[in-house]
Design a protein around this motif. Sequence first.
Motif, PDB file in Angstrom:
ATOM      1  N   VAL A 118      -1.810   1.472   6.894  1.00  0.00           N
ATOM      2  CA  VAL A 118      -1.478   0.370   5.998  1.00  0.00           C
ATOM      3  C   VAL A 118      -0.634   0.862   4.831  1.00  0.00           C
ATOM      4  O   VAL A 118      -0.794   1.984   4.362  1.00  0.00           O
ATOM      5  CB  VAL A 118      -2.753  -0.350   5.496  1.00  0.00           C
ATOM      6  N   SER A 119       0.274   0.001   4.419  1.00  0.00           N
ATOM      7  CA  SER A 119       1.099   0.212   3.240  1.00  0.00           C
ATOM      8  C   SER A 119       1.253  -1.146   2.564  1.00  0.00           C
ATOM      9  O   SER A 119       0.707  -2.144   3.036  1.00  0.00           O
ATOM     10  CB  SER A 119       2.471   0.769   3.631  1.00  0.00           C
ATOM     11  N   LYS A 120       2.002  -1.179   1.493  1.00  0.00           N
ATOM     12  CA  LYS A 120       2.230  -2.445   0.811  1.00  0.00           C
ATOM     13  C   LYS A 120       2.930  -3.449   1.735  1.00  0.00           C
ATOM     14  O   LYS A 120       2.657  -4.646   1.707  1.00  0.00           O
ATOM     15  CB  LYS A 120       3.101  -2.223  -0.428  1.00  0.00           C
ATOM     16  N   ASP A 121       3.805  -2.949   2.613  1.00  0.00           N
ATOM     17  CA  ASP A 121       4.617  -3.837   3.439  1.00  0.00           C
ATOM     18  C   ASP A 121       4.080  -4.107   4.838  1.00  0.00           C
ATOM     19  O   ASP A 121       4.521  -5.043   5.490  1.00  0.00           O
ATOM     20  CB  ASP A 121       6.043  -3.282   3.553  1.00  0.00           C
ATOM     21  N   LEU A 122       3.096  -3.322   5.333  1.00  0.00           N
ATOM     22  CA  LEU A 122       2.714  -3.474   6.736  1.00  0.00           C
ATOM     23  C   LEU A 122       1.312  -2.942   7.015  1.00  0.00           C
ATOM     24  O   LEU A 122       0.924  -1.891   6.497  1.00  0.00           O
ATOM     25  CB  LEU A 122       3.708  -2.697   7.614  1.00  0.00           C
ATOM     26  N   ILE A 178       2.391  -8.263  -0.861  1.00  0.00           N
ATOM     27  CA  ILE A 178       3.154  -7.270  -1.618  1.00  0.00           C
ATOM     28  C   ILE A 178       2.322  -6.624  -2.739  1.00  0.00           C
ATOM     29  O   ILE A 178       2.812  -6.292  -3.802  1.00  0.00           O
ATOM     30  CB  ILE A 178       4.481  -7.856  -2.173  1.00  0.00           C
ATOM     31  N   THR A 179       1.045  -6.467  -2.510  1.00  0.00           N
ATOM     32  CA  THR A 179       0.172  -5.718  -3.411  1.00  0.00           C
ATOM     33  C   THR A 179      -0.176  -4.407  -2.714  1.00  0.00           C
ATOM     34  O   THR A 179      -0.401  -4.391  -1.511  1.00  0.00           O
ATOM     35  CB  THR A 179      -1.118  -6.517  -3.707  1.00  0.00           C
ATOM     36  N   ASP A 180      -0.229  -3.300  -3.458  1.00  0.00           N
ATOM     37  CA  ASP A 180      -0.566  -2.017  -2.854  1.00  0.00           C
ATOM     38  C   ASP A 180      -1.942  -2.073  -2.213  1.00  0.00           C
ATOM     39  O   ASP A 180      -2.902  -2.576  -2.800  1.00  0.00           O
ATOM     40  CB  ASP A 180      -0.559  -0.896  -3.903  1.00  0.00           C
TER      41      ASP A 180
END
Length: 189
Positions: free
Chosen positions: A48-52, A79-81
Amino acid sequence: SNAPASVTPLSLDDMSRTIDLHYRGVRAISLWPRPESREATPYVVATVSKDLLAVSKLGENGCSIEVPALCQVANPHNITDVNALKHESLQRLWSGDNQGIVKCWDVGEALQRPLCEVDTGSGVMTGLEIWSEAGVLAGSHSNGLVWVDSKTGKVIRRQTTKNAVGKLSTVDHATPVLFAGIGPDLMQY
């Protein structure tokens, strides 16, 4: 000639490869099944990342990730960390973000939308652990610890600490022991 053969050691850079899934940097990784014993060999990895948020199959050799991912969802926390990720089972995956929001995802539904979303009232989530049979999810965050009923999605308990809780870990999914890194200390619960 009797000169010993020269061996050039490989560097980690020579043995690594980039897996193109995330653009904003991977923040957390979860393996399933959890490698809690010699018999438990992981065959799925979630990242997991902010974008996916992506769930991928591990290669047969256990040393590679198959691309493309089995399933993925863009912007899993708007778009949250996202700093925490933990499998509850092959089908259920939990993620936690910088606003104290924890989400449960159904991998079988290809991560289309979360099964539940819990506002823990906490700070920046830093880690998640789960006891599936008991139905309890523990989360570490910048202000302490939080326990969530994983079956109902309700906060059971909040515990504030003087220092941030960096990470937490269980011995295994069946033992009710929790270790937490709180500030400079390692605590056992």
